[in-house]
Design a protein around this motif. Structure first.
Motif, PDB file in Angstrom:
ATOM      1  N   ASP A   1      -4.015   2.563  -2.347  1.00 29.19           N
ATOM      2  CA  ASP A   1      -3.286   1.573  -3.138  1.00 29.19           C
ATOM      3  C   ASP A   1      -2.015   1.098  -2.437  1.00 29.19           C
ATOM      4  OD1 ASP A   1      -3.219  -0.005  -5.420  1.00 29.19           O
ATOM      5  OD2 ASP A   1      -1.913   1.380  -6.505  1.00 29.19           O
ATOM      6  N   PHE A   2      -1.765   1.563  -1.211  1.00 32.12           N
ATOM      7  CA  PHE A   2      -0.602   1.077  -0.483  1.00 32.12           C
ATOM      8  C   PHE A   2      -0.878  -0.326   0.045  1.00 32.12           C
ATOM      9  CE2 PHE A   2      -3.099   3.936   2.262  1.00 32.12           C
ATOM     10  CZ  PHE A   2      -3.454   3.078   3.291  1.00 32.12           C
ATOM     11  N   SER A   3       0.186  -1.013   0.452  1.00 31.34           N
ATOM     12  CA  SER A   3       0.035  -2.406   0.888  1.00 31.34           C
ATOM     13  C   SER A   3      -0.252  -2.556   2.367  1.00 31.34           C
ATOM     14  CB  SER A   3       1.312  -3.199   0.542  1.00 31.34           C
ATOM     15  OG  SER A   3       1.515  -3.242  -0.854  1.00 31.34           O
ATOM     16  N   PHE A   4       0.365  -1.671   3.182  1.00 26.56           N
ATOM     17  CA  PHE A   4       0.271  -1.860   4.637  1.00 26.56           C
ATOM     18  C   PHE A   4       0.451  -0.524   5.327  1.00 26.56           C
ATOM     19  CE2 PHE A   4       2.339  -2.571   8.749  1.00 26.56           C
ATOM     20  CZ  PHE A   4       1.561  -3.568   9.320  1.00 26.56           C
ATOM     21  N   TYR A   5      -0.433  -0.242   6.291  1.00 29.88           N
ATOM     22  CA  TYR A   5      -0.319   0.962   7.113  1.00 29.88           C
ATOM     23  C   TYR A   5      -0.721   0.607   8.532  1.00 29.88           C
ATOM     24  CZ  TYR A   5      -1.226   5.568   9.114  1.00 29.88           C
ATOM     25  OH  TYR A   5      -1.213   6.677   9.925  1.00 29.88           O
TER      26      TYR A   5
END
Length: 299
Positions: free
Chosen positions: A154-158
């Motif tokens: 569910d994070f936006s950017f990695y």
């Protein structure tokens, strides 16, 4: 990067043994050097990298330089997973590592996984400068988030980047990028897997560990991916509806890199953190004679 560094480490030979000759850290980074890890005969320096507050806040940048002198051994690890908290607007949390490894030296970067919270934005870059006979272990891994609490990819950017240079020549260039898209989500692409890991082994001291890991991974995957055989009559087999093969809980692959295959990279995907910890404990246990302790050991 050196001007803005939040940490600097140097390991040199002092009276014939690996010794920490410089250890500097400032907020939000904290470095802990235990006085003893493993038996007294072991010649290795251990460092634990921590963050105040137990994680990386949106917009924080942690940068660290590490120098491991000729013939020295050093291990850098963590006490728990690196948590990346929710992003504030478009701010990105960053970690930067620049390391040099001398002749016949060994550096093991063996942290716990990165865990990005919902909406987090995270960028990590690690650059290693090695010599012809340097030895290097890199474990770079991350989870889907707090998946046991329902936060899954569910994070936006990695983004995680790893570069290894021999002199001015690139030896290994790797980049992982996960970003939420308008037409698909990361969760849809990752299916049931919750952990992604990469292990790099490089150098003459690690040849036997490389060979053993490649053999064991080959055996593991040949057993898991072999099509199941069905007993019974041909009629019974035809009357059964087609079954989709179930994905293994852990999948792994190994491949050499470098001009003469001096390095090896293993890639792992698993449904749980515990499975990857078990994989790492098993395959990196042979580092104990060099480091004085087995990486990721629970004892």
């Amino acid at each position: 990067m050196a001007e803005a560094a939040t940490g600097a480490v140097r390991v040199d030979k002092v009276r014939g043994r690996s010794a920490l000759t410089r250890c500097f850290a400032r907020y939000p980074l904290k470095l802990i050097a235990p006085s003893k890890v493993g038996p007294a005969s072991c010649d290795a320096v251990w460092l634990y990298a921590l963050t105040y507050g137990g994680g990386i806040v949106s917009g924080d940048t942690i940068s660290c330089t590490v120098s491991v002198g000729d013939g020295c051994t050093a291990a850098i690890t963590t006490q728990a997973s690196t948590k990346v908290y929710k992003a504030v607007g478009s701010k990105c949390s960053e970690q930067l590592l620049e390391a040099s490894v001398g002749e016949d030296a060994l550096l093991a970067v063996i942290p716990d996984p990165v865990t990005c919270f919902s909406t987090a934005r995270y960028h990590q870059k690690q650059v290693f400068q090695i010599s012809a006979n340097s030895n290097l272990v890199i474990v770079d891994w991350f989870t889907s988030g707090r998946y046991e609490c329902g936060e899954k990819w569910d994070f936006s950017f990695y983004k995680s980047v790893n570069h290894i240079f021999l002199g001015d020549q690139p030896l290994f260039i790797d980049s992982v990028l996960l970003e939420q898209g308008s037409n698909f989500s990361i969760a849809e692409q990752m299916k049931e897997y919750n952990v992604i890991a990469m292990v790099v082994l490089l150098g003459p001291k690690l040849n036997s560990i490389q060979e053993r890991m490649q053999d064991e991974v080959r055996k593991l995957m040949s057993g898991q991916l072999r099509p199941p055989t069905s007993g019974g009559s041909l009629y019974a087999m035809r009357s059964q509806p087609p079954q989709h093969p179930q994905r293994p809980p852990l999948v792994a692959s190994c491949s050499p890199f470098g001009r003469t295959g001096t390095g090896m990279v293993a890639r792992v995907a698993a449904i749980s953190t515990e499975l990857v910890y078990g994989f790492l404990r098993q395959h990196l246990a042979a580092l104990e004679p060099f480091l004085g302790a087995s990486p990721y050991s629970t004892s």
